[in-house]
Design an enzyme around this catalytic site. Structure first.
Site, PDB file in Angstrom:
ATOM      1  N   GLY A  46      26.620   1.830  26.615  1.00 22.76           N
ATOM      2  CA  GLY A  46      25.750   3.001  26.657  1.00 22.76           C
ATOM      3  C   GLY A  46      25.795   3.717  25.321  1.00 22.76           C
ATOM      4  CD  GLN A  51      27.512   8.149  21.683  1.00 25.21           C
ATOM      5  OE1 GLN A  51      26.826   7.727  22.592  1.00 25.21           O
ATOM      6  NE2 GLN A  51      28.729   7.687  21.437  1.00 25.21           N
ATOM      7  CB  CYS A  93      33.298   7.380  23.533  1.00 22.59           C
ATOM      8  SG  CYS A  93      31.878   8.241  22.842  1.00 22.59           S
ATOM      9  CG  LEU A  94      29.739   2.647  21.254  1.00 23.73           C
ATOM     10  CD1 LEU A  94      28.264   2.277  21.190  1.00 23.73           C
ATOM     11  CD2 LEU A  94      30.606   1.460  20.847  1.00 23.73           C
ATOM     12  CG  HIS A 135      30.697   8.300  28.542  1.00 26.19           C
ATOM     13  ND1 HIS A 135      32.030   8.219  28.199  1.00 26.19           N
ATOM     14  CD2 HIS A 135      30.016   8.288  27.365  1.00 26.19           C
ATOM     15  CE1 HIS A 135      32.141   8.163  26.872  1.00 26.19           C
ATOM     16  NE2 HIS A 135      30.928   8.204  26.341  1.00 26.19           N
ATOM     17  CD  GLU A 136      26.405   6.874  27.194  1.00 31.56           C
ATOM     18  OE1 GLU A 136      26.076   7.640  26.265  1.00 31.56           O
ATOM     19  OE2 GLU A 136      27.318   6.031  27.079  1.00 31.56           O
ATOM     20  CG  HIS A 139      27.619  11.397  24.688  1.00 30.58           C
ATOM     21  ND1 HIS A 139      28.412  11.827  23.647  1.00 30.58           N
ATOM     22  CD2 HIS A 139      28.085  10.171  25.037  1.00 30.58           C
ATOM     23  CE1 HIS A 139      29.330  10.893  23.389  1.00 30.58           C
ATOM     24  NE2 HIS A 139      29.160   9.886  24.215  1.00 30.58           N
TER      25      HIS A 139
HETATM   26 ZN    ZN Z   1      30.251   8.165  24.403  1.00 31.67          ZN
END
Ligand code: ZN
Length: 176
Positions: A46, A51, A93-94, A135-136, A139
């Protein structure tokens, strides 16, 4: 179509309250394609628009992680309709490279959103999909997964997180 640089923890854009999308313009279409390209390049499941530095309410999820053969799905102006049950598992998380930690989340989540075709849709996810939806969505409200960690685990991770934040701030300072 392009892979864009992923913003790391410490970049203030990750703490912004993202703005709703009012119209699906060509810029929004490009943003969605870039999100998918960037997510695939980073091998994530995701990725949210902040991000890659754009504070608008869009994220993409790679459903192939759960349902074989499905294309990545874009969620524009998503809302969580229902969330229940409980799961405790590793989450990453990226924007936090090579860092995973235990986070308690709901285990069954229903979300609605607008798709890139302009039509509304609803999805129900369990397990990893439920985790990704939550999670997304976080963000888009400037909330990061470390905010959901237990105080104990956060304390253990503190040194590492501080280091990442400092290195991001240094990079931002150098680039103007
Ligand atoms: Zn993330």
């Amino acid at each position: 179509m392009a892979v864009r640089p992923i913003r790391m923890y410490g970049d203030p854009v990750l703490r912004e309250m993202c703005q709703p999308v009012t119209e699906i313009t060509p810029e929004i279409e490009t943003l969605v394609v870039d999100l998918i390209d960037t997510m695939r390049d980073a091998q994530g499941i995701g990725l949210a628009a902040p991000q890659i530095g754009v504070p608008v309410r869009i994220f993409v999820i790679d459903l192939s992680a759960t349902d074989a053969g499905e294309e990545p799905l874009a969620f524009i102006n998503p809302e969580i309709l229902r969330a229940d049950g409980e799961q405790n598992g590793d989450e990453g998380c990226l924007s936090f490279p090579d860092y995973f930690d235990k986070i308690v989340r709901c285990d069954r989540v229903t979300a609605e959103a607008t798709g890139i075709d302009g039509h509304g849709f609803e999805v129900e996810g369990m397990g990893i999909m439920a985790r990704a939806l939550l999670h997304e969505t976080d963000h888009l409200n400037g909330v990061l997964f470390i905010d959901r960690m237990s105080k104990f685990r956060l304390r253990l991770a503190q040194g590492r997180l501080r280091k990442l934040k400092r290195s991001t701030e240094e990079d931002l300072g150098e680039n103007g």
